[in-house]
Scaffold this active site. Structure first.
Site, PDB file in Angstrom:
ATOM      1  N   SER A 140       0.835  -1.197   0.000  1.00 50.55           N
ATOM      2  CA  SER A 140       0.000   0.000   0.000  1.00 50.55           C
ATOM      3  C   SER A 140       0.879   1.261   0.000  1.00 50.55           C
ATOM      4  CB  SER A 140      -0.956  -0.051   1.197  1.00 50.55           C
ATOM      5  OG  SER A 140      -1.953   0.924   1.100  1.00 50.55           O
ATOM      6  N   ASP A 268      -9.551  -2.923  -6.341  1.00 47.92           N
ATOM      7  CA  ASP A 268      -8.999  -2.341  -5.107  1.00 47.92           C
ATOM      8  C   ASP A 268      -9.835  -1.137  -4.674  1.00 47.92           C
ATOM      9  OD1 ASP A 268      -7.427  -0.952  -3.181  1.00 47.92           O
ATOM     10  OD2 ASP A 268      -5.588  -1.757  -4.036  1.00 47.92           O
ATOM     11  N   HIS A 296      -7.803  -4.832  -1.546  1.00 47.77           N
ATOM     12  CA  HIS A 296      -6.610  -4.078  -1.155  1.00 47.77           C
ATOM     13  C   HIS A 296      -5.784  -4.926  -0.198  1.00 47.77           C
ATOM     14  CE1 HIS A 296      -4.202  -0.460  -0.662  1.00 47.77           C
ATOM     15  NE2 HIS A 296      -4.185  -0.698   0.642  1.00 47.77           N
TER      16      HIS A 296
END
Length: 323
Positions: A140, A268, A296
């Site tokens: 991320s 996502d 995600h």
């Protein structure tokens, strides 16, 4: 060859993919020791390792960069450490400044383009373990930092291979995506965590005087307001748009010169689908593993009653291929 991802039976929804591990793996299970490293600007970075690191040409060291408000205790970091140790890699998790529940020493914190800290840490690791190949994995926010670092350094990167997962490649688009639909639930959760971290730091009266005031509820209403009020001015950007432009990794993907696996899911909930790169957007050294589903930092296969964490097989295999 990267094996394709197939969602687990019962976990086809992007939100289930995103949150499942929080309930399936609620407690950390890999014990680590923490070492504090003093930075040149008078701050400190925490480096967590399950075992003592050694200089060994046959055992690469994998540096893990966590996501926003993550830590060594995040389920994805725990799972990857376990998988890498099983394949005889060395592993270390860098906490971005102020993460892990312990405030850092300066008013500044960390941000999505903060490539300076892992770059500096890499020099320290190379000095201590000059014969050990250095690799990195970023999740991320940490994935965006990693890609930006690779793009900035090009051939000069100290890394022999890297993997990025679910990176918010275009921060302009990601901030808009996070402010829509169910994604606002994730946004609120992360902003509440940031508020707690910053309030903890503000207990230091000296630091509190040097930080932007945090008493306006509008600051924490969405990421754009937070980044404009706090992140941008505290880290040398002229405003939120300057920050999002300069911190986004997508424009630098063509400059990456070291083998890099970029993993992303089109569904996502943190990243707009139009930010997902095509082959023409990346250098020949970048391998794209784009799945239609996966959420995600999810990518959970198998079945709901017997989940398989796809990332924990794909990432070690890619790094094995580049030892």
């Amino acid at each position: 060859m990267i094996s394709p991802f197939t969602p687990a039976i019962g976990l086809g929804n992007c939100h289930l993919q995103t949150i499942f591990s929080r309930f399936h793996r609620p407690e950390p299970w890999i014990h680590t020791q923490c070492q504090w490293l003093d930075t040149p600007d008078g701050d400190r970075l925490a480096l967590h390792t399950p075992v003592q690191l050694v200089d060994d040409t046959t055992r690469p060291l994998v540096l893990i960069l966590h996501g926003l408000e993550g830590s060594v205790e995040s389920p994805y970091a725990q799972g990857l450490m376990q998988a890498l140790l099983a394949q005889d890699f060395q592993v270390a998790v860098m906490h971005f400044r102020g993460c892990g529940g312990i405030p850092n020493l300066l008013p500044r914190a960390y941000h999505s383009g903060d490539s300076g800290d892992p770059r500096w840490l890499a020099t320290q690791l190379r000095d201590r373990f000059p014969s050990t190949p250095l690799m990195a994995v970023g999740y991320s926010l940490g994935g965006n930092v990693l890609l930006k670092w690779l793009g900035e350094d090009g051939e000069g990167s100290p890394l022999t291979a890297a993997v990025s997962i679910s990176a918010p490649l275009d921060l302009h688009l990601s901030s808009r995506r996070m402010n829509r639909g169910f994604s606002r639930v994730y946004q609120k959760h992360l902003l509440d965590s940031l508020r707690e971290s910053l309030n903890r730091k503000a207990l230091d009266p000296v630091l509190a005087k040097q930080m932007p005031p945090l008493n306006s509820p509008r600051i924490f209403s969405n990421f754009r307001h937070f980044d404009d009020h706090f992140t941008a001015p505290l880290h040398g950007f002229t405003g939120v748009d300057d920050y999002y432009t300069r911190a986004s990794s997508r424009p630098l993907l063509r400059n990456i010169a070291k083998p890099t696996l970029l993993i992303h899911a089109v569904d996502d909930p943190f990243v707009c689908p139009t930010a997902v790169p095509a082959e023409s957007d990346v250098s020949p050294q970048v391998t794209l593993a784009i799945s239609q589903r996966g959420g995600h930092v999810g990518f959970i296969g198998g079945a709901l009653w017997k989940p398989h964490y796809w990332l924990e097989s794909v990432i070690p295999q890619y790094l094995q291929d580049h030892r």
